[in-house]
Design an enzyme around this catalytic site. Structure first.
Site, PDB file in Angstrom:
ATOM      1  N   LYS A   1      -4.886  -5.338   0.550  1.00 47.87           N
ATOM      2  CA  LYS A   1      -5.610  -6.142  -0.442  1.00 47.87           C
ATOM      3  C   LYS A   1      -6.199  -7.444   0.144  1.00 47.87           C
ATOM      4  CE  LYS A   1      -4.073  -3.482  -4.245  1.00 47.87           C
ATOM      5  NZ  LYS A   1      -2.817  -2.793  -4.483  1.00 47.87           N
TER       6      LYS A   1
ATOM      7  N   TYR B   1       5.148   0.838  -6.681  1.00 49.51           N
ATOM      8  CA  TYR B   1       4.046   1.655  -6.173  1.00 49.51           C
ATOM      9  C   TYR B   1       3.803   1.299  -4.716  1.00 49.51           C
ATOM     10  CZ  TYR B   1      -0.667   3.696  -5.761  1.00 49.51           C
ATOM     11  OH  TYR B   1      -1.767   4.425  -5.382  1.00 49.51           O
TER      12      TYR B   1
ATOM     13  N   ASP C   1       6.918  -4.007   0.894  1.00 52.03           N
ATOM     14  CA  ASP C   1       5.525  -3.696   0.608  1.00 52.03           C
ATOM     15  C   ASP C   1       4.916  -4.931  -0.042  1.00 52.03           C
ATOM     16  OD1 ASP C   1       3.099  -2.944  -0.383  1.00 52.03           O
ATOM     17  OD2 ASP C   1       3.770  -0.990  -1.135  1.00 52.03           O
TER      18      ASP C   1
HETATM   19  C1  LIG Z   1      -2.427  -1.303  -4.050  1.00 46.15           C
HETATM   20  C2  LIG Z   1      -1.077  -1.073  -3.494  1.00 46.15           C
HETATM   21  C3  LIG Z   1      -0.821  -0.114  -2.506  1.00 46.15           C
HETATM   22  C4  LIG Z   1      -1.856   0.872  -2.061  1.00 46.15           C
HETATM   23  O1  LIG Z   1      -2.962   0.278  -1.439  1.00 46.15           O
HETATM   24  P1  LIG Z   1      -4.341   1.097  -1.419  1.00 46.15           P
HETATM   25  O2  LIG Z   1      -5.208   0.245  -0.544  1.00 46.15           O
HETATM   26  O3  LIG Z   1      -4.799   1.181  -2.840  1.00 46.15           O
HETATM   27  O4  LIG Z   1      -4.063   2.429  -0.839  1.00 46.15           O
HETATM   28  C5  LIG Z   1       0.433  -0.064  -1.944  1.00 46.15           C
HETATM   29  N1  LIG Z   1       1.411  -0.880  -2.351  1.00 46.15           N
HETATM   30  C6  LIG Z   1       1.218  -1.804  -3.312  1.00 46.15           C
HETATM   31  C7  LIG Z   1       2.325  -2.714  -3.701  1.00 46.15           C
HETATM   32  C8  LIG Z   1      -0.022  -1.911  -3.935  1.00 46.15           C
HETATM   33  O5  LIG Z   1      -0.205  -2.780  -4.934  1.00 46.15           O
END
Ligand SMILES: *Cc1c(COP(=O)(O)O)cnc(C)c1O
Length: 429
Positions: free
Chosen positions: A269, A148, A241
């Site tokens: 985060k 994701y 990511d």
């Molecule tokens: C949470 C998350 C996102 C998206 O971040 P948001 O602040 O919710 O838009 C992207 N990549 C990873 C791996 C994530 O866990």
């Protein structure tokens, strides 16, 4: 035998919420649909615990899905926010705080010399992709099934019928054209990646280096190194990511832990300490392509927001070597305890862990990719989660997520958790 949760006020709030918010929530996983219940409304948090509107207190393993590595209402974070807020919350002009945070991030994360801040991980991932496309002059992206990177159109994609062909949208409202330039391959499958890299001119290989959005499914030995090699050979950029793994599995994220250095890194985060902040970064050469240093356009009204920067600096100041050692041992105690509790109750599970992340897969065989995660017994997992909630433990309410222990979970809270988990396993055995 069974205990049940008092949730009258949550139910009342939910019945109001569904009138005004789709599904009663502002982000789908909060609805708790995948564990077969309605959402629980939270009133307050302190340290590793949260209390809901019915007065139930839980040891929290969601911690806002990762940002709260220091727990809820950490005094230093609250004080930093208060102090900054008193002087104004946003200016649309640069402040010292964002420079301090950028410097600190660049000091910690090996591949980040320079970065651009955004308000969400989705936005940062989207912008990193634009930069990768601009830098390479190519369009096609490679991503892994079950990973994701936020909810941008181009990545809400699943593999089509043939390998290494164009992908199909996973959501209505995403045009086929938007996912046509995304190739989706299974995680941990070297041959599939080699084939996709050979068959496409890739702008970027996008990877959650320790994927945690299909549950935690670590890379197999040598897999990240292979991605680095294939990116170099093919001229694609390697984009990590690290929105979840950054500042969590190690101070500098997976790239520090694994020693594989990407071209671009996305963080979020923990970056904002519980306020909205994310960023993408890389070498000076790449990042100076971004406006106004270069001509790759990207902007944001609240980007680098002083409250978020202040909140984000606090964790970095407290989250030192000793704190990481503590998080590693907390994670291990938790994972071992959950494993033993399941074994005592004779419930087949696979408990997977890395510092700061744990997943309990309801599976009788190791989970190495998304298909493996999807094959889990999600019904039983849901029932187990409901039993945990009734016993004062708040787990991530989905099989496809990780538990987020923090540096403030203490041994009493871990004992309570493991005991509750044992009772919950016995209920679902
Ligand atoms: C949470 C998350 C996102 C998206 O971040 P948001 O602040 O919710 O838009 C992207 N990549 C990873 C791996 C994530 O866990």
């Amino acid at each position: 035998m069974g205990v049940s949760l008092r949730d009258t006020r949550s139910e009342e709030l939910y019945s109001r919420a569904v009138q005004y918010l789709p599904g009663g929530v502002n982000s789908p996983v909060r609805a708790m649909g995948s564990i077969g219940r309605d959402p629980i409304f939270i009133e307050r948090g302190a340290g590793a615990e949260i209390t809901d509107v019915d007065g139930n207190t839980y040891v929290d393993y969601v911690c806002s899905w990762g940002p709260l590595i220091l727990g809820h209402a950490n005094p230093a974070v609250v004080a930093a926010i208060d102090e900054v807020a008193a002087d104004g919350t946003t200016f649309g002009a640069p402040t010292a705080l964002e420079v301090d945070l950028a410097e600190e991030v660049s000091r910690r994360v090996p591949a980040i010399e320079m970065l651009r801040m955004t308000s969400s991980g989705t936005e940062a991932a989207m912008s990193a992709i634009r930069l990768a496309r601009a830098a390479t002059g190519r369009t096609t992206l490679l991503k892994f099934a079950g990973a994701y990177h936020g909810h941008l159109d181009g990545l809400l994609a699943q593999a089509g019928s043939g390998m290494a062909t164009q992908s199909l949208p996973t959501s209505p409202g995403v045009p086929e054209a938007a996912t046509a330039a995304t190739v989706v391959v299974p995680w941990n499958d070297p041959d599939a990646v080699r084939e996709a890299v050979a068959a496409n001119e890739l702008a970027a290989i996008l990877v959650e280096p320790y994927p945690a959005n299909m549950g935690l499914v670590p890379p197999r030995e040598g897999f990240l190194e292979l991605l680095r090699e294939l990116a170099d050979e093919s001229g694609a950029l390697l984009v990590f990511d690290e929105v979840i793994s950054g500042f969590r599995v190690a101070p500098g994220g997976v790239q520090e832990l694994a020693g594989v250095i990407p071209d671009l890194t996305v963080v979020g985060k923990i970056l904002g300490g519980g306020l909205p902040a994310a960023a993408y970064g890389g070498s000076r050469e790449l990042m100076e392509l971004v406006a106004p240093a270069g001509d790759v356009y990207q902007a944001g009204t609240l980007s680098g927001n002083p409250l978020a920067a202040a909140a984000g600096l606090a964790p970095r100041r407290q989250h030192d070597e000793a704190a990481y050692a503590r998080l590693a041992s907390t994670t291990e105690t938790l994972a071992d305890g959950l494993r033993e509790a399941a074994a005592s109750a004779d419930v087949p599970v696979e408990v997977v862990e890395v510092t700061g992340l744990v997943t309990v897969f309801f599976s009788d065989r190791p989970v190495t990719d998304y298909a493996g995660a999807q094959a889990c017994d999600t019904e039983r997992h849901g029932a187990w989660c409901r039993e945990l909630l009734a016993r004062g433990v708040y787990p991530p309410p989905s099989q496809f997520e990780a538990w987020f222990p923090s540096i403030v979970h203490d041994s009493g809270q871990l004992d309570l958790t493991i005991e509750a988990a044992g009772a919950a396993f016995a209920e679902v055995a």
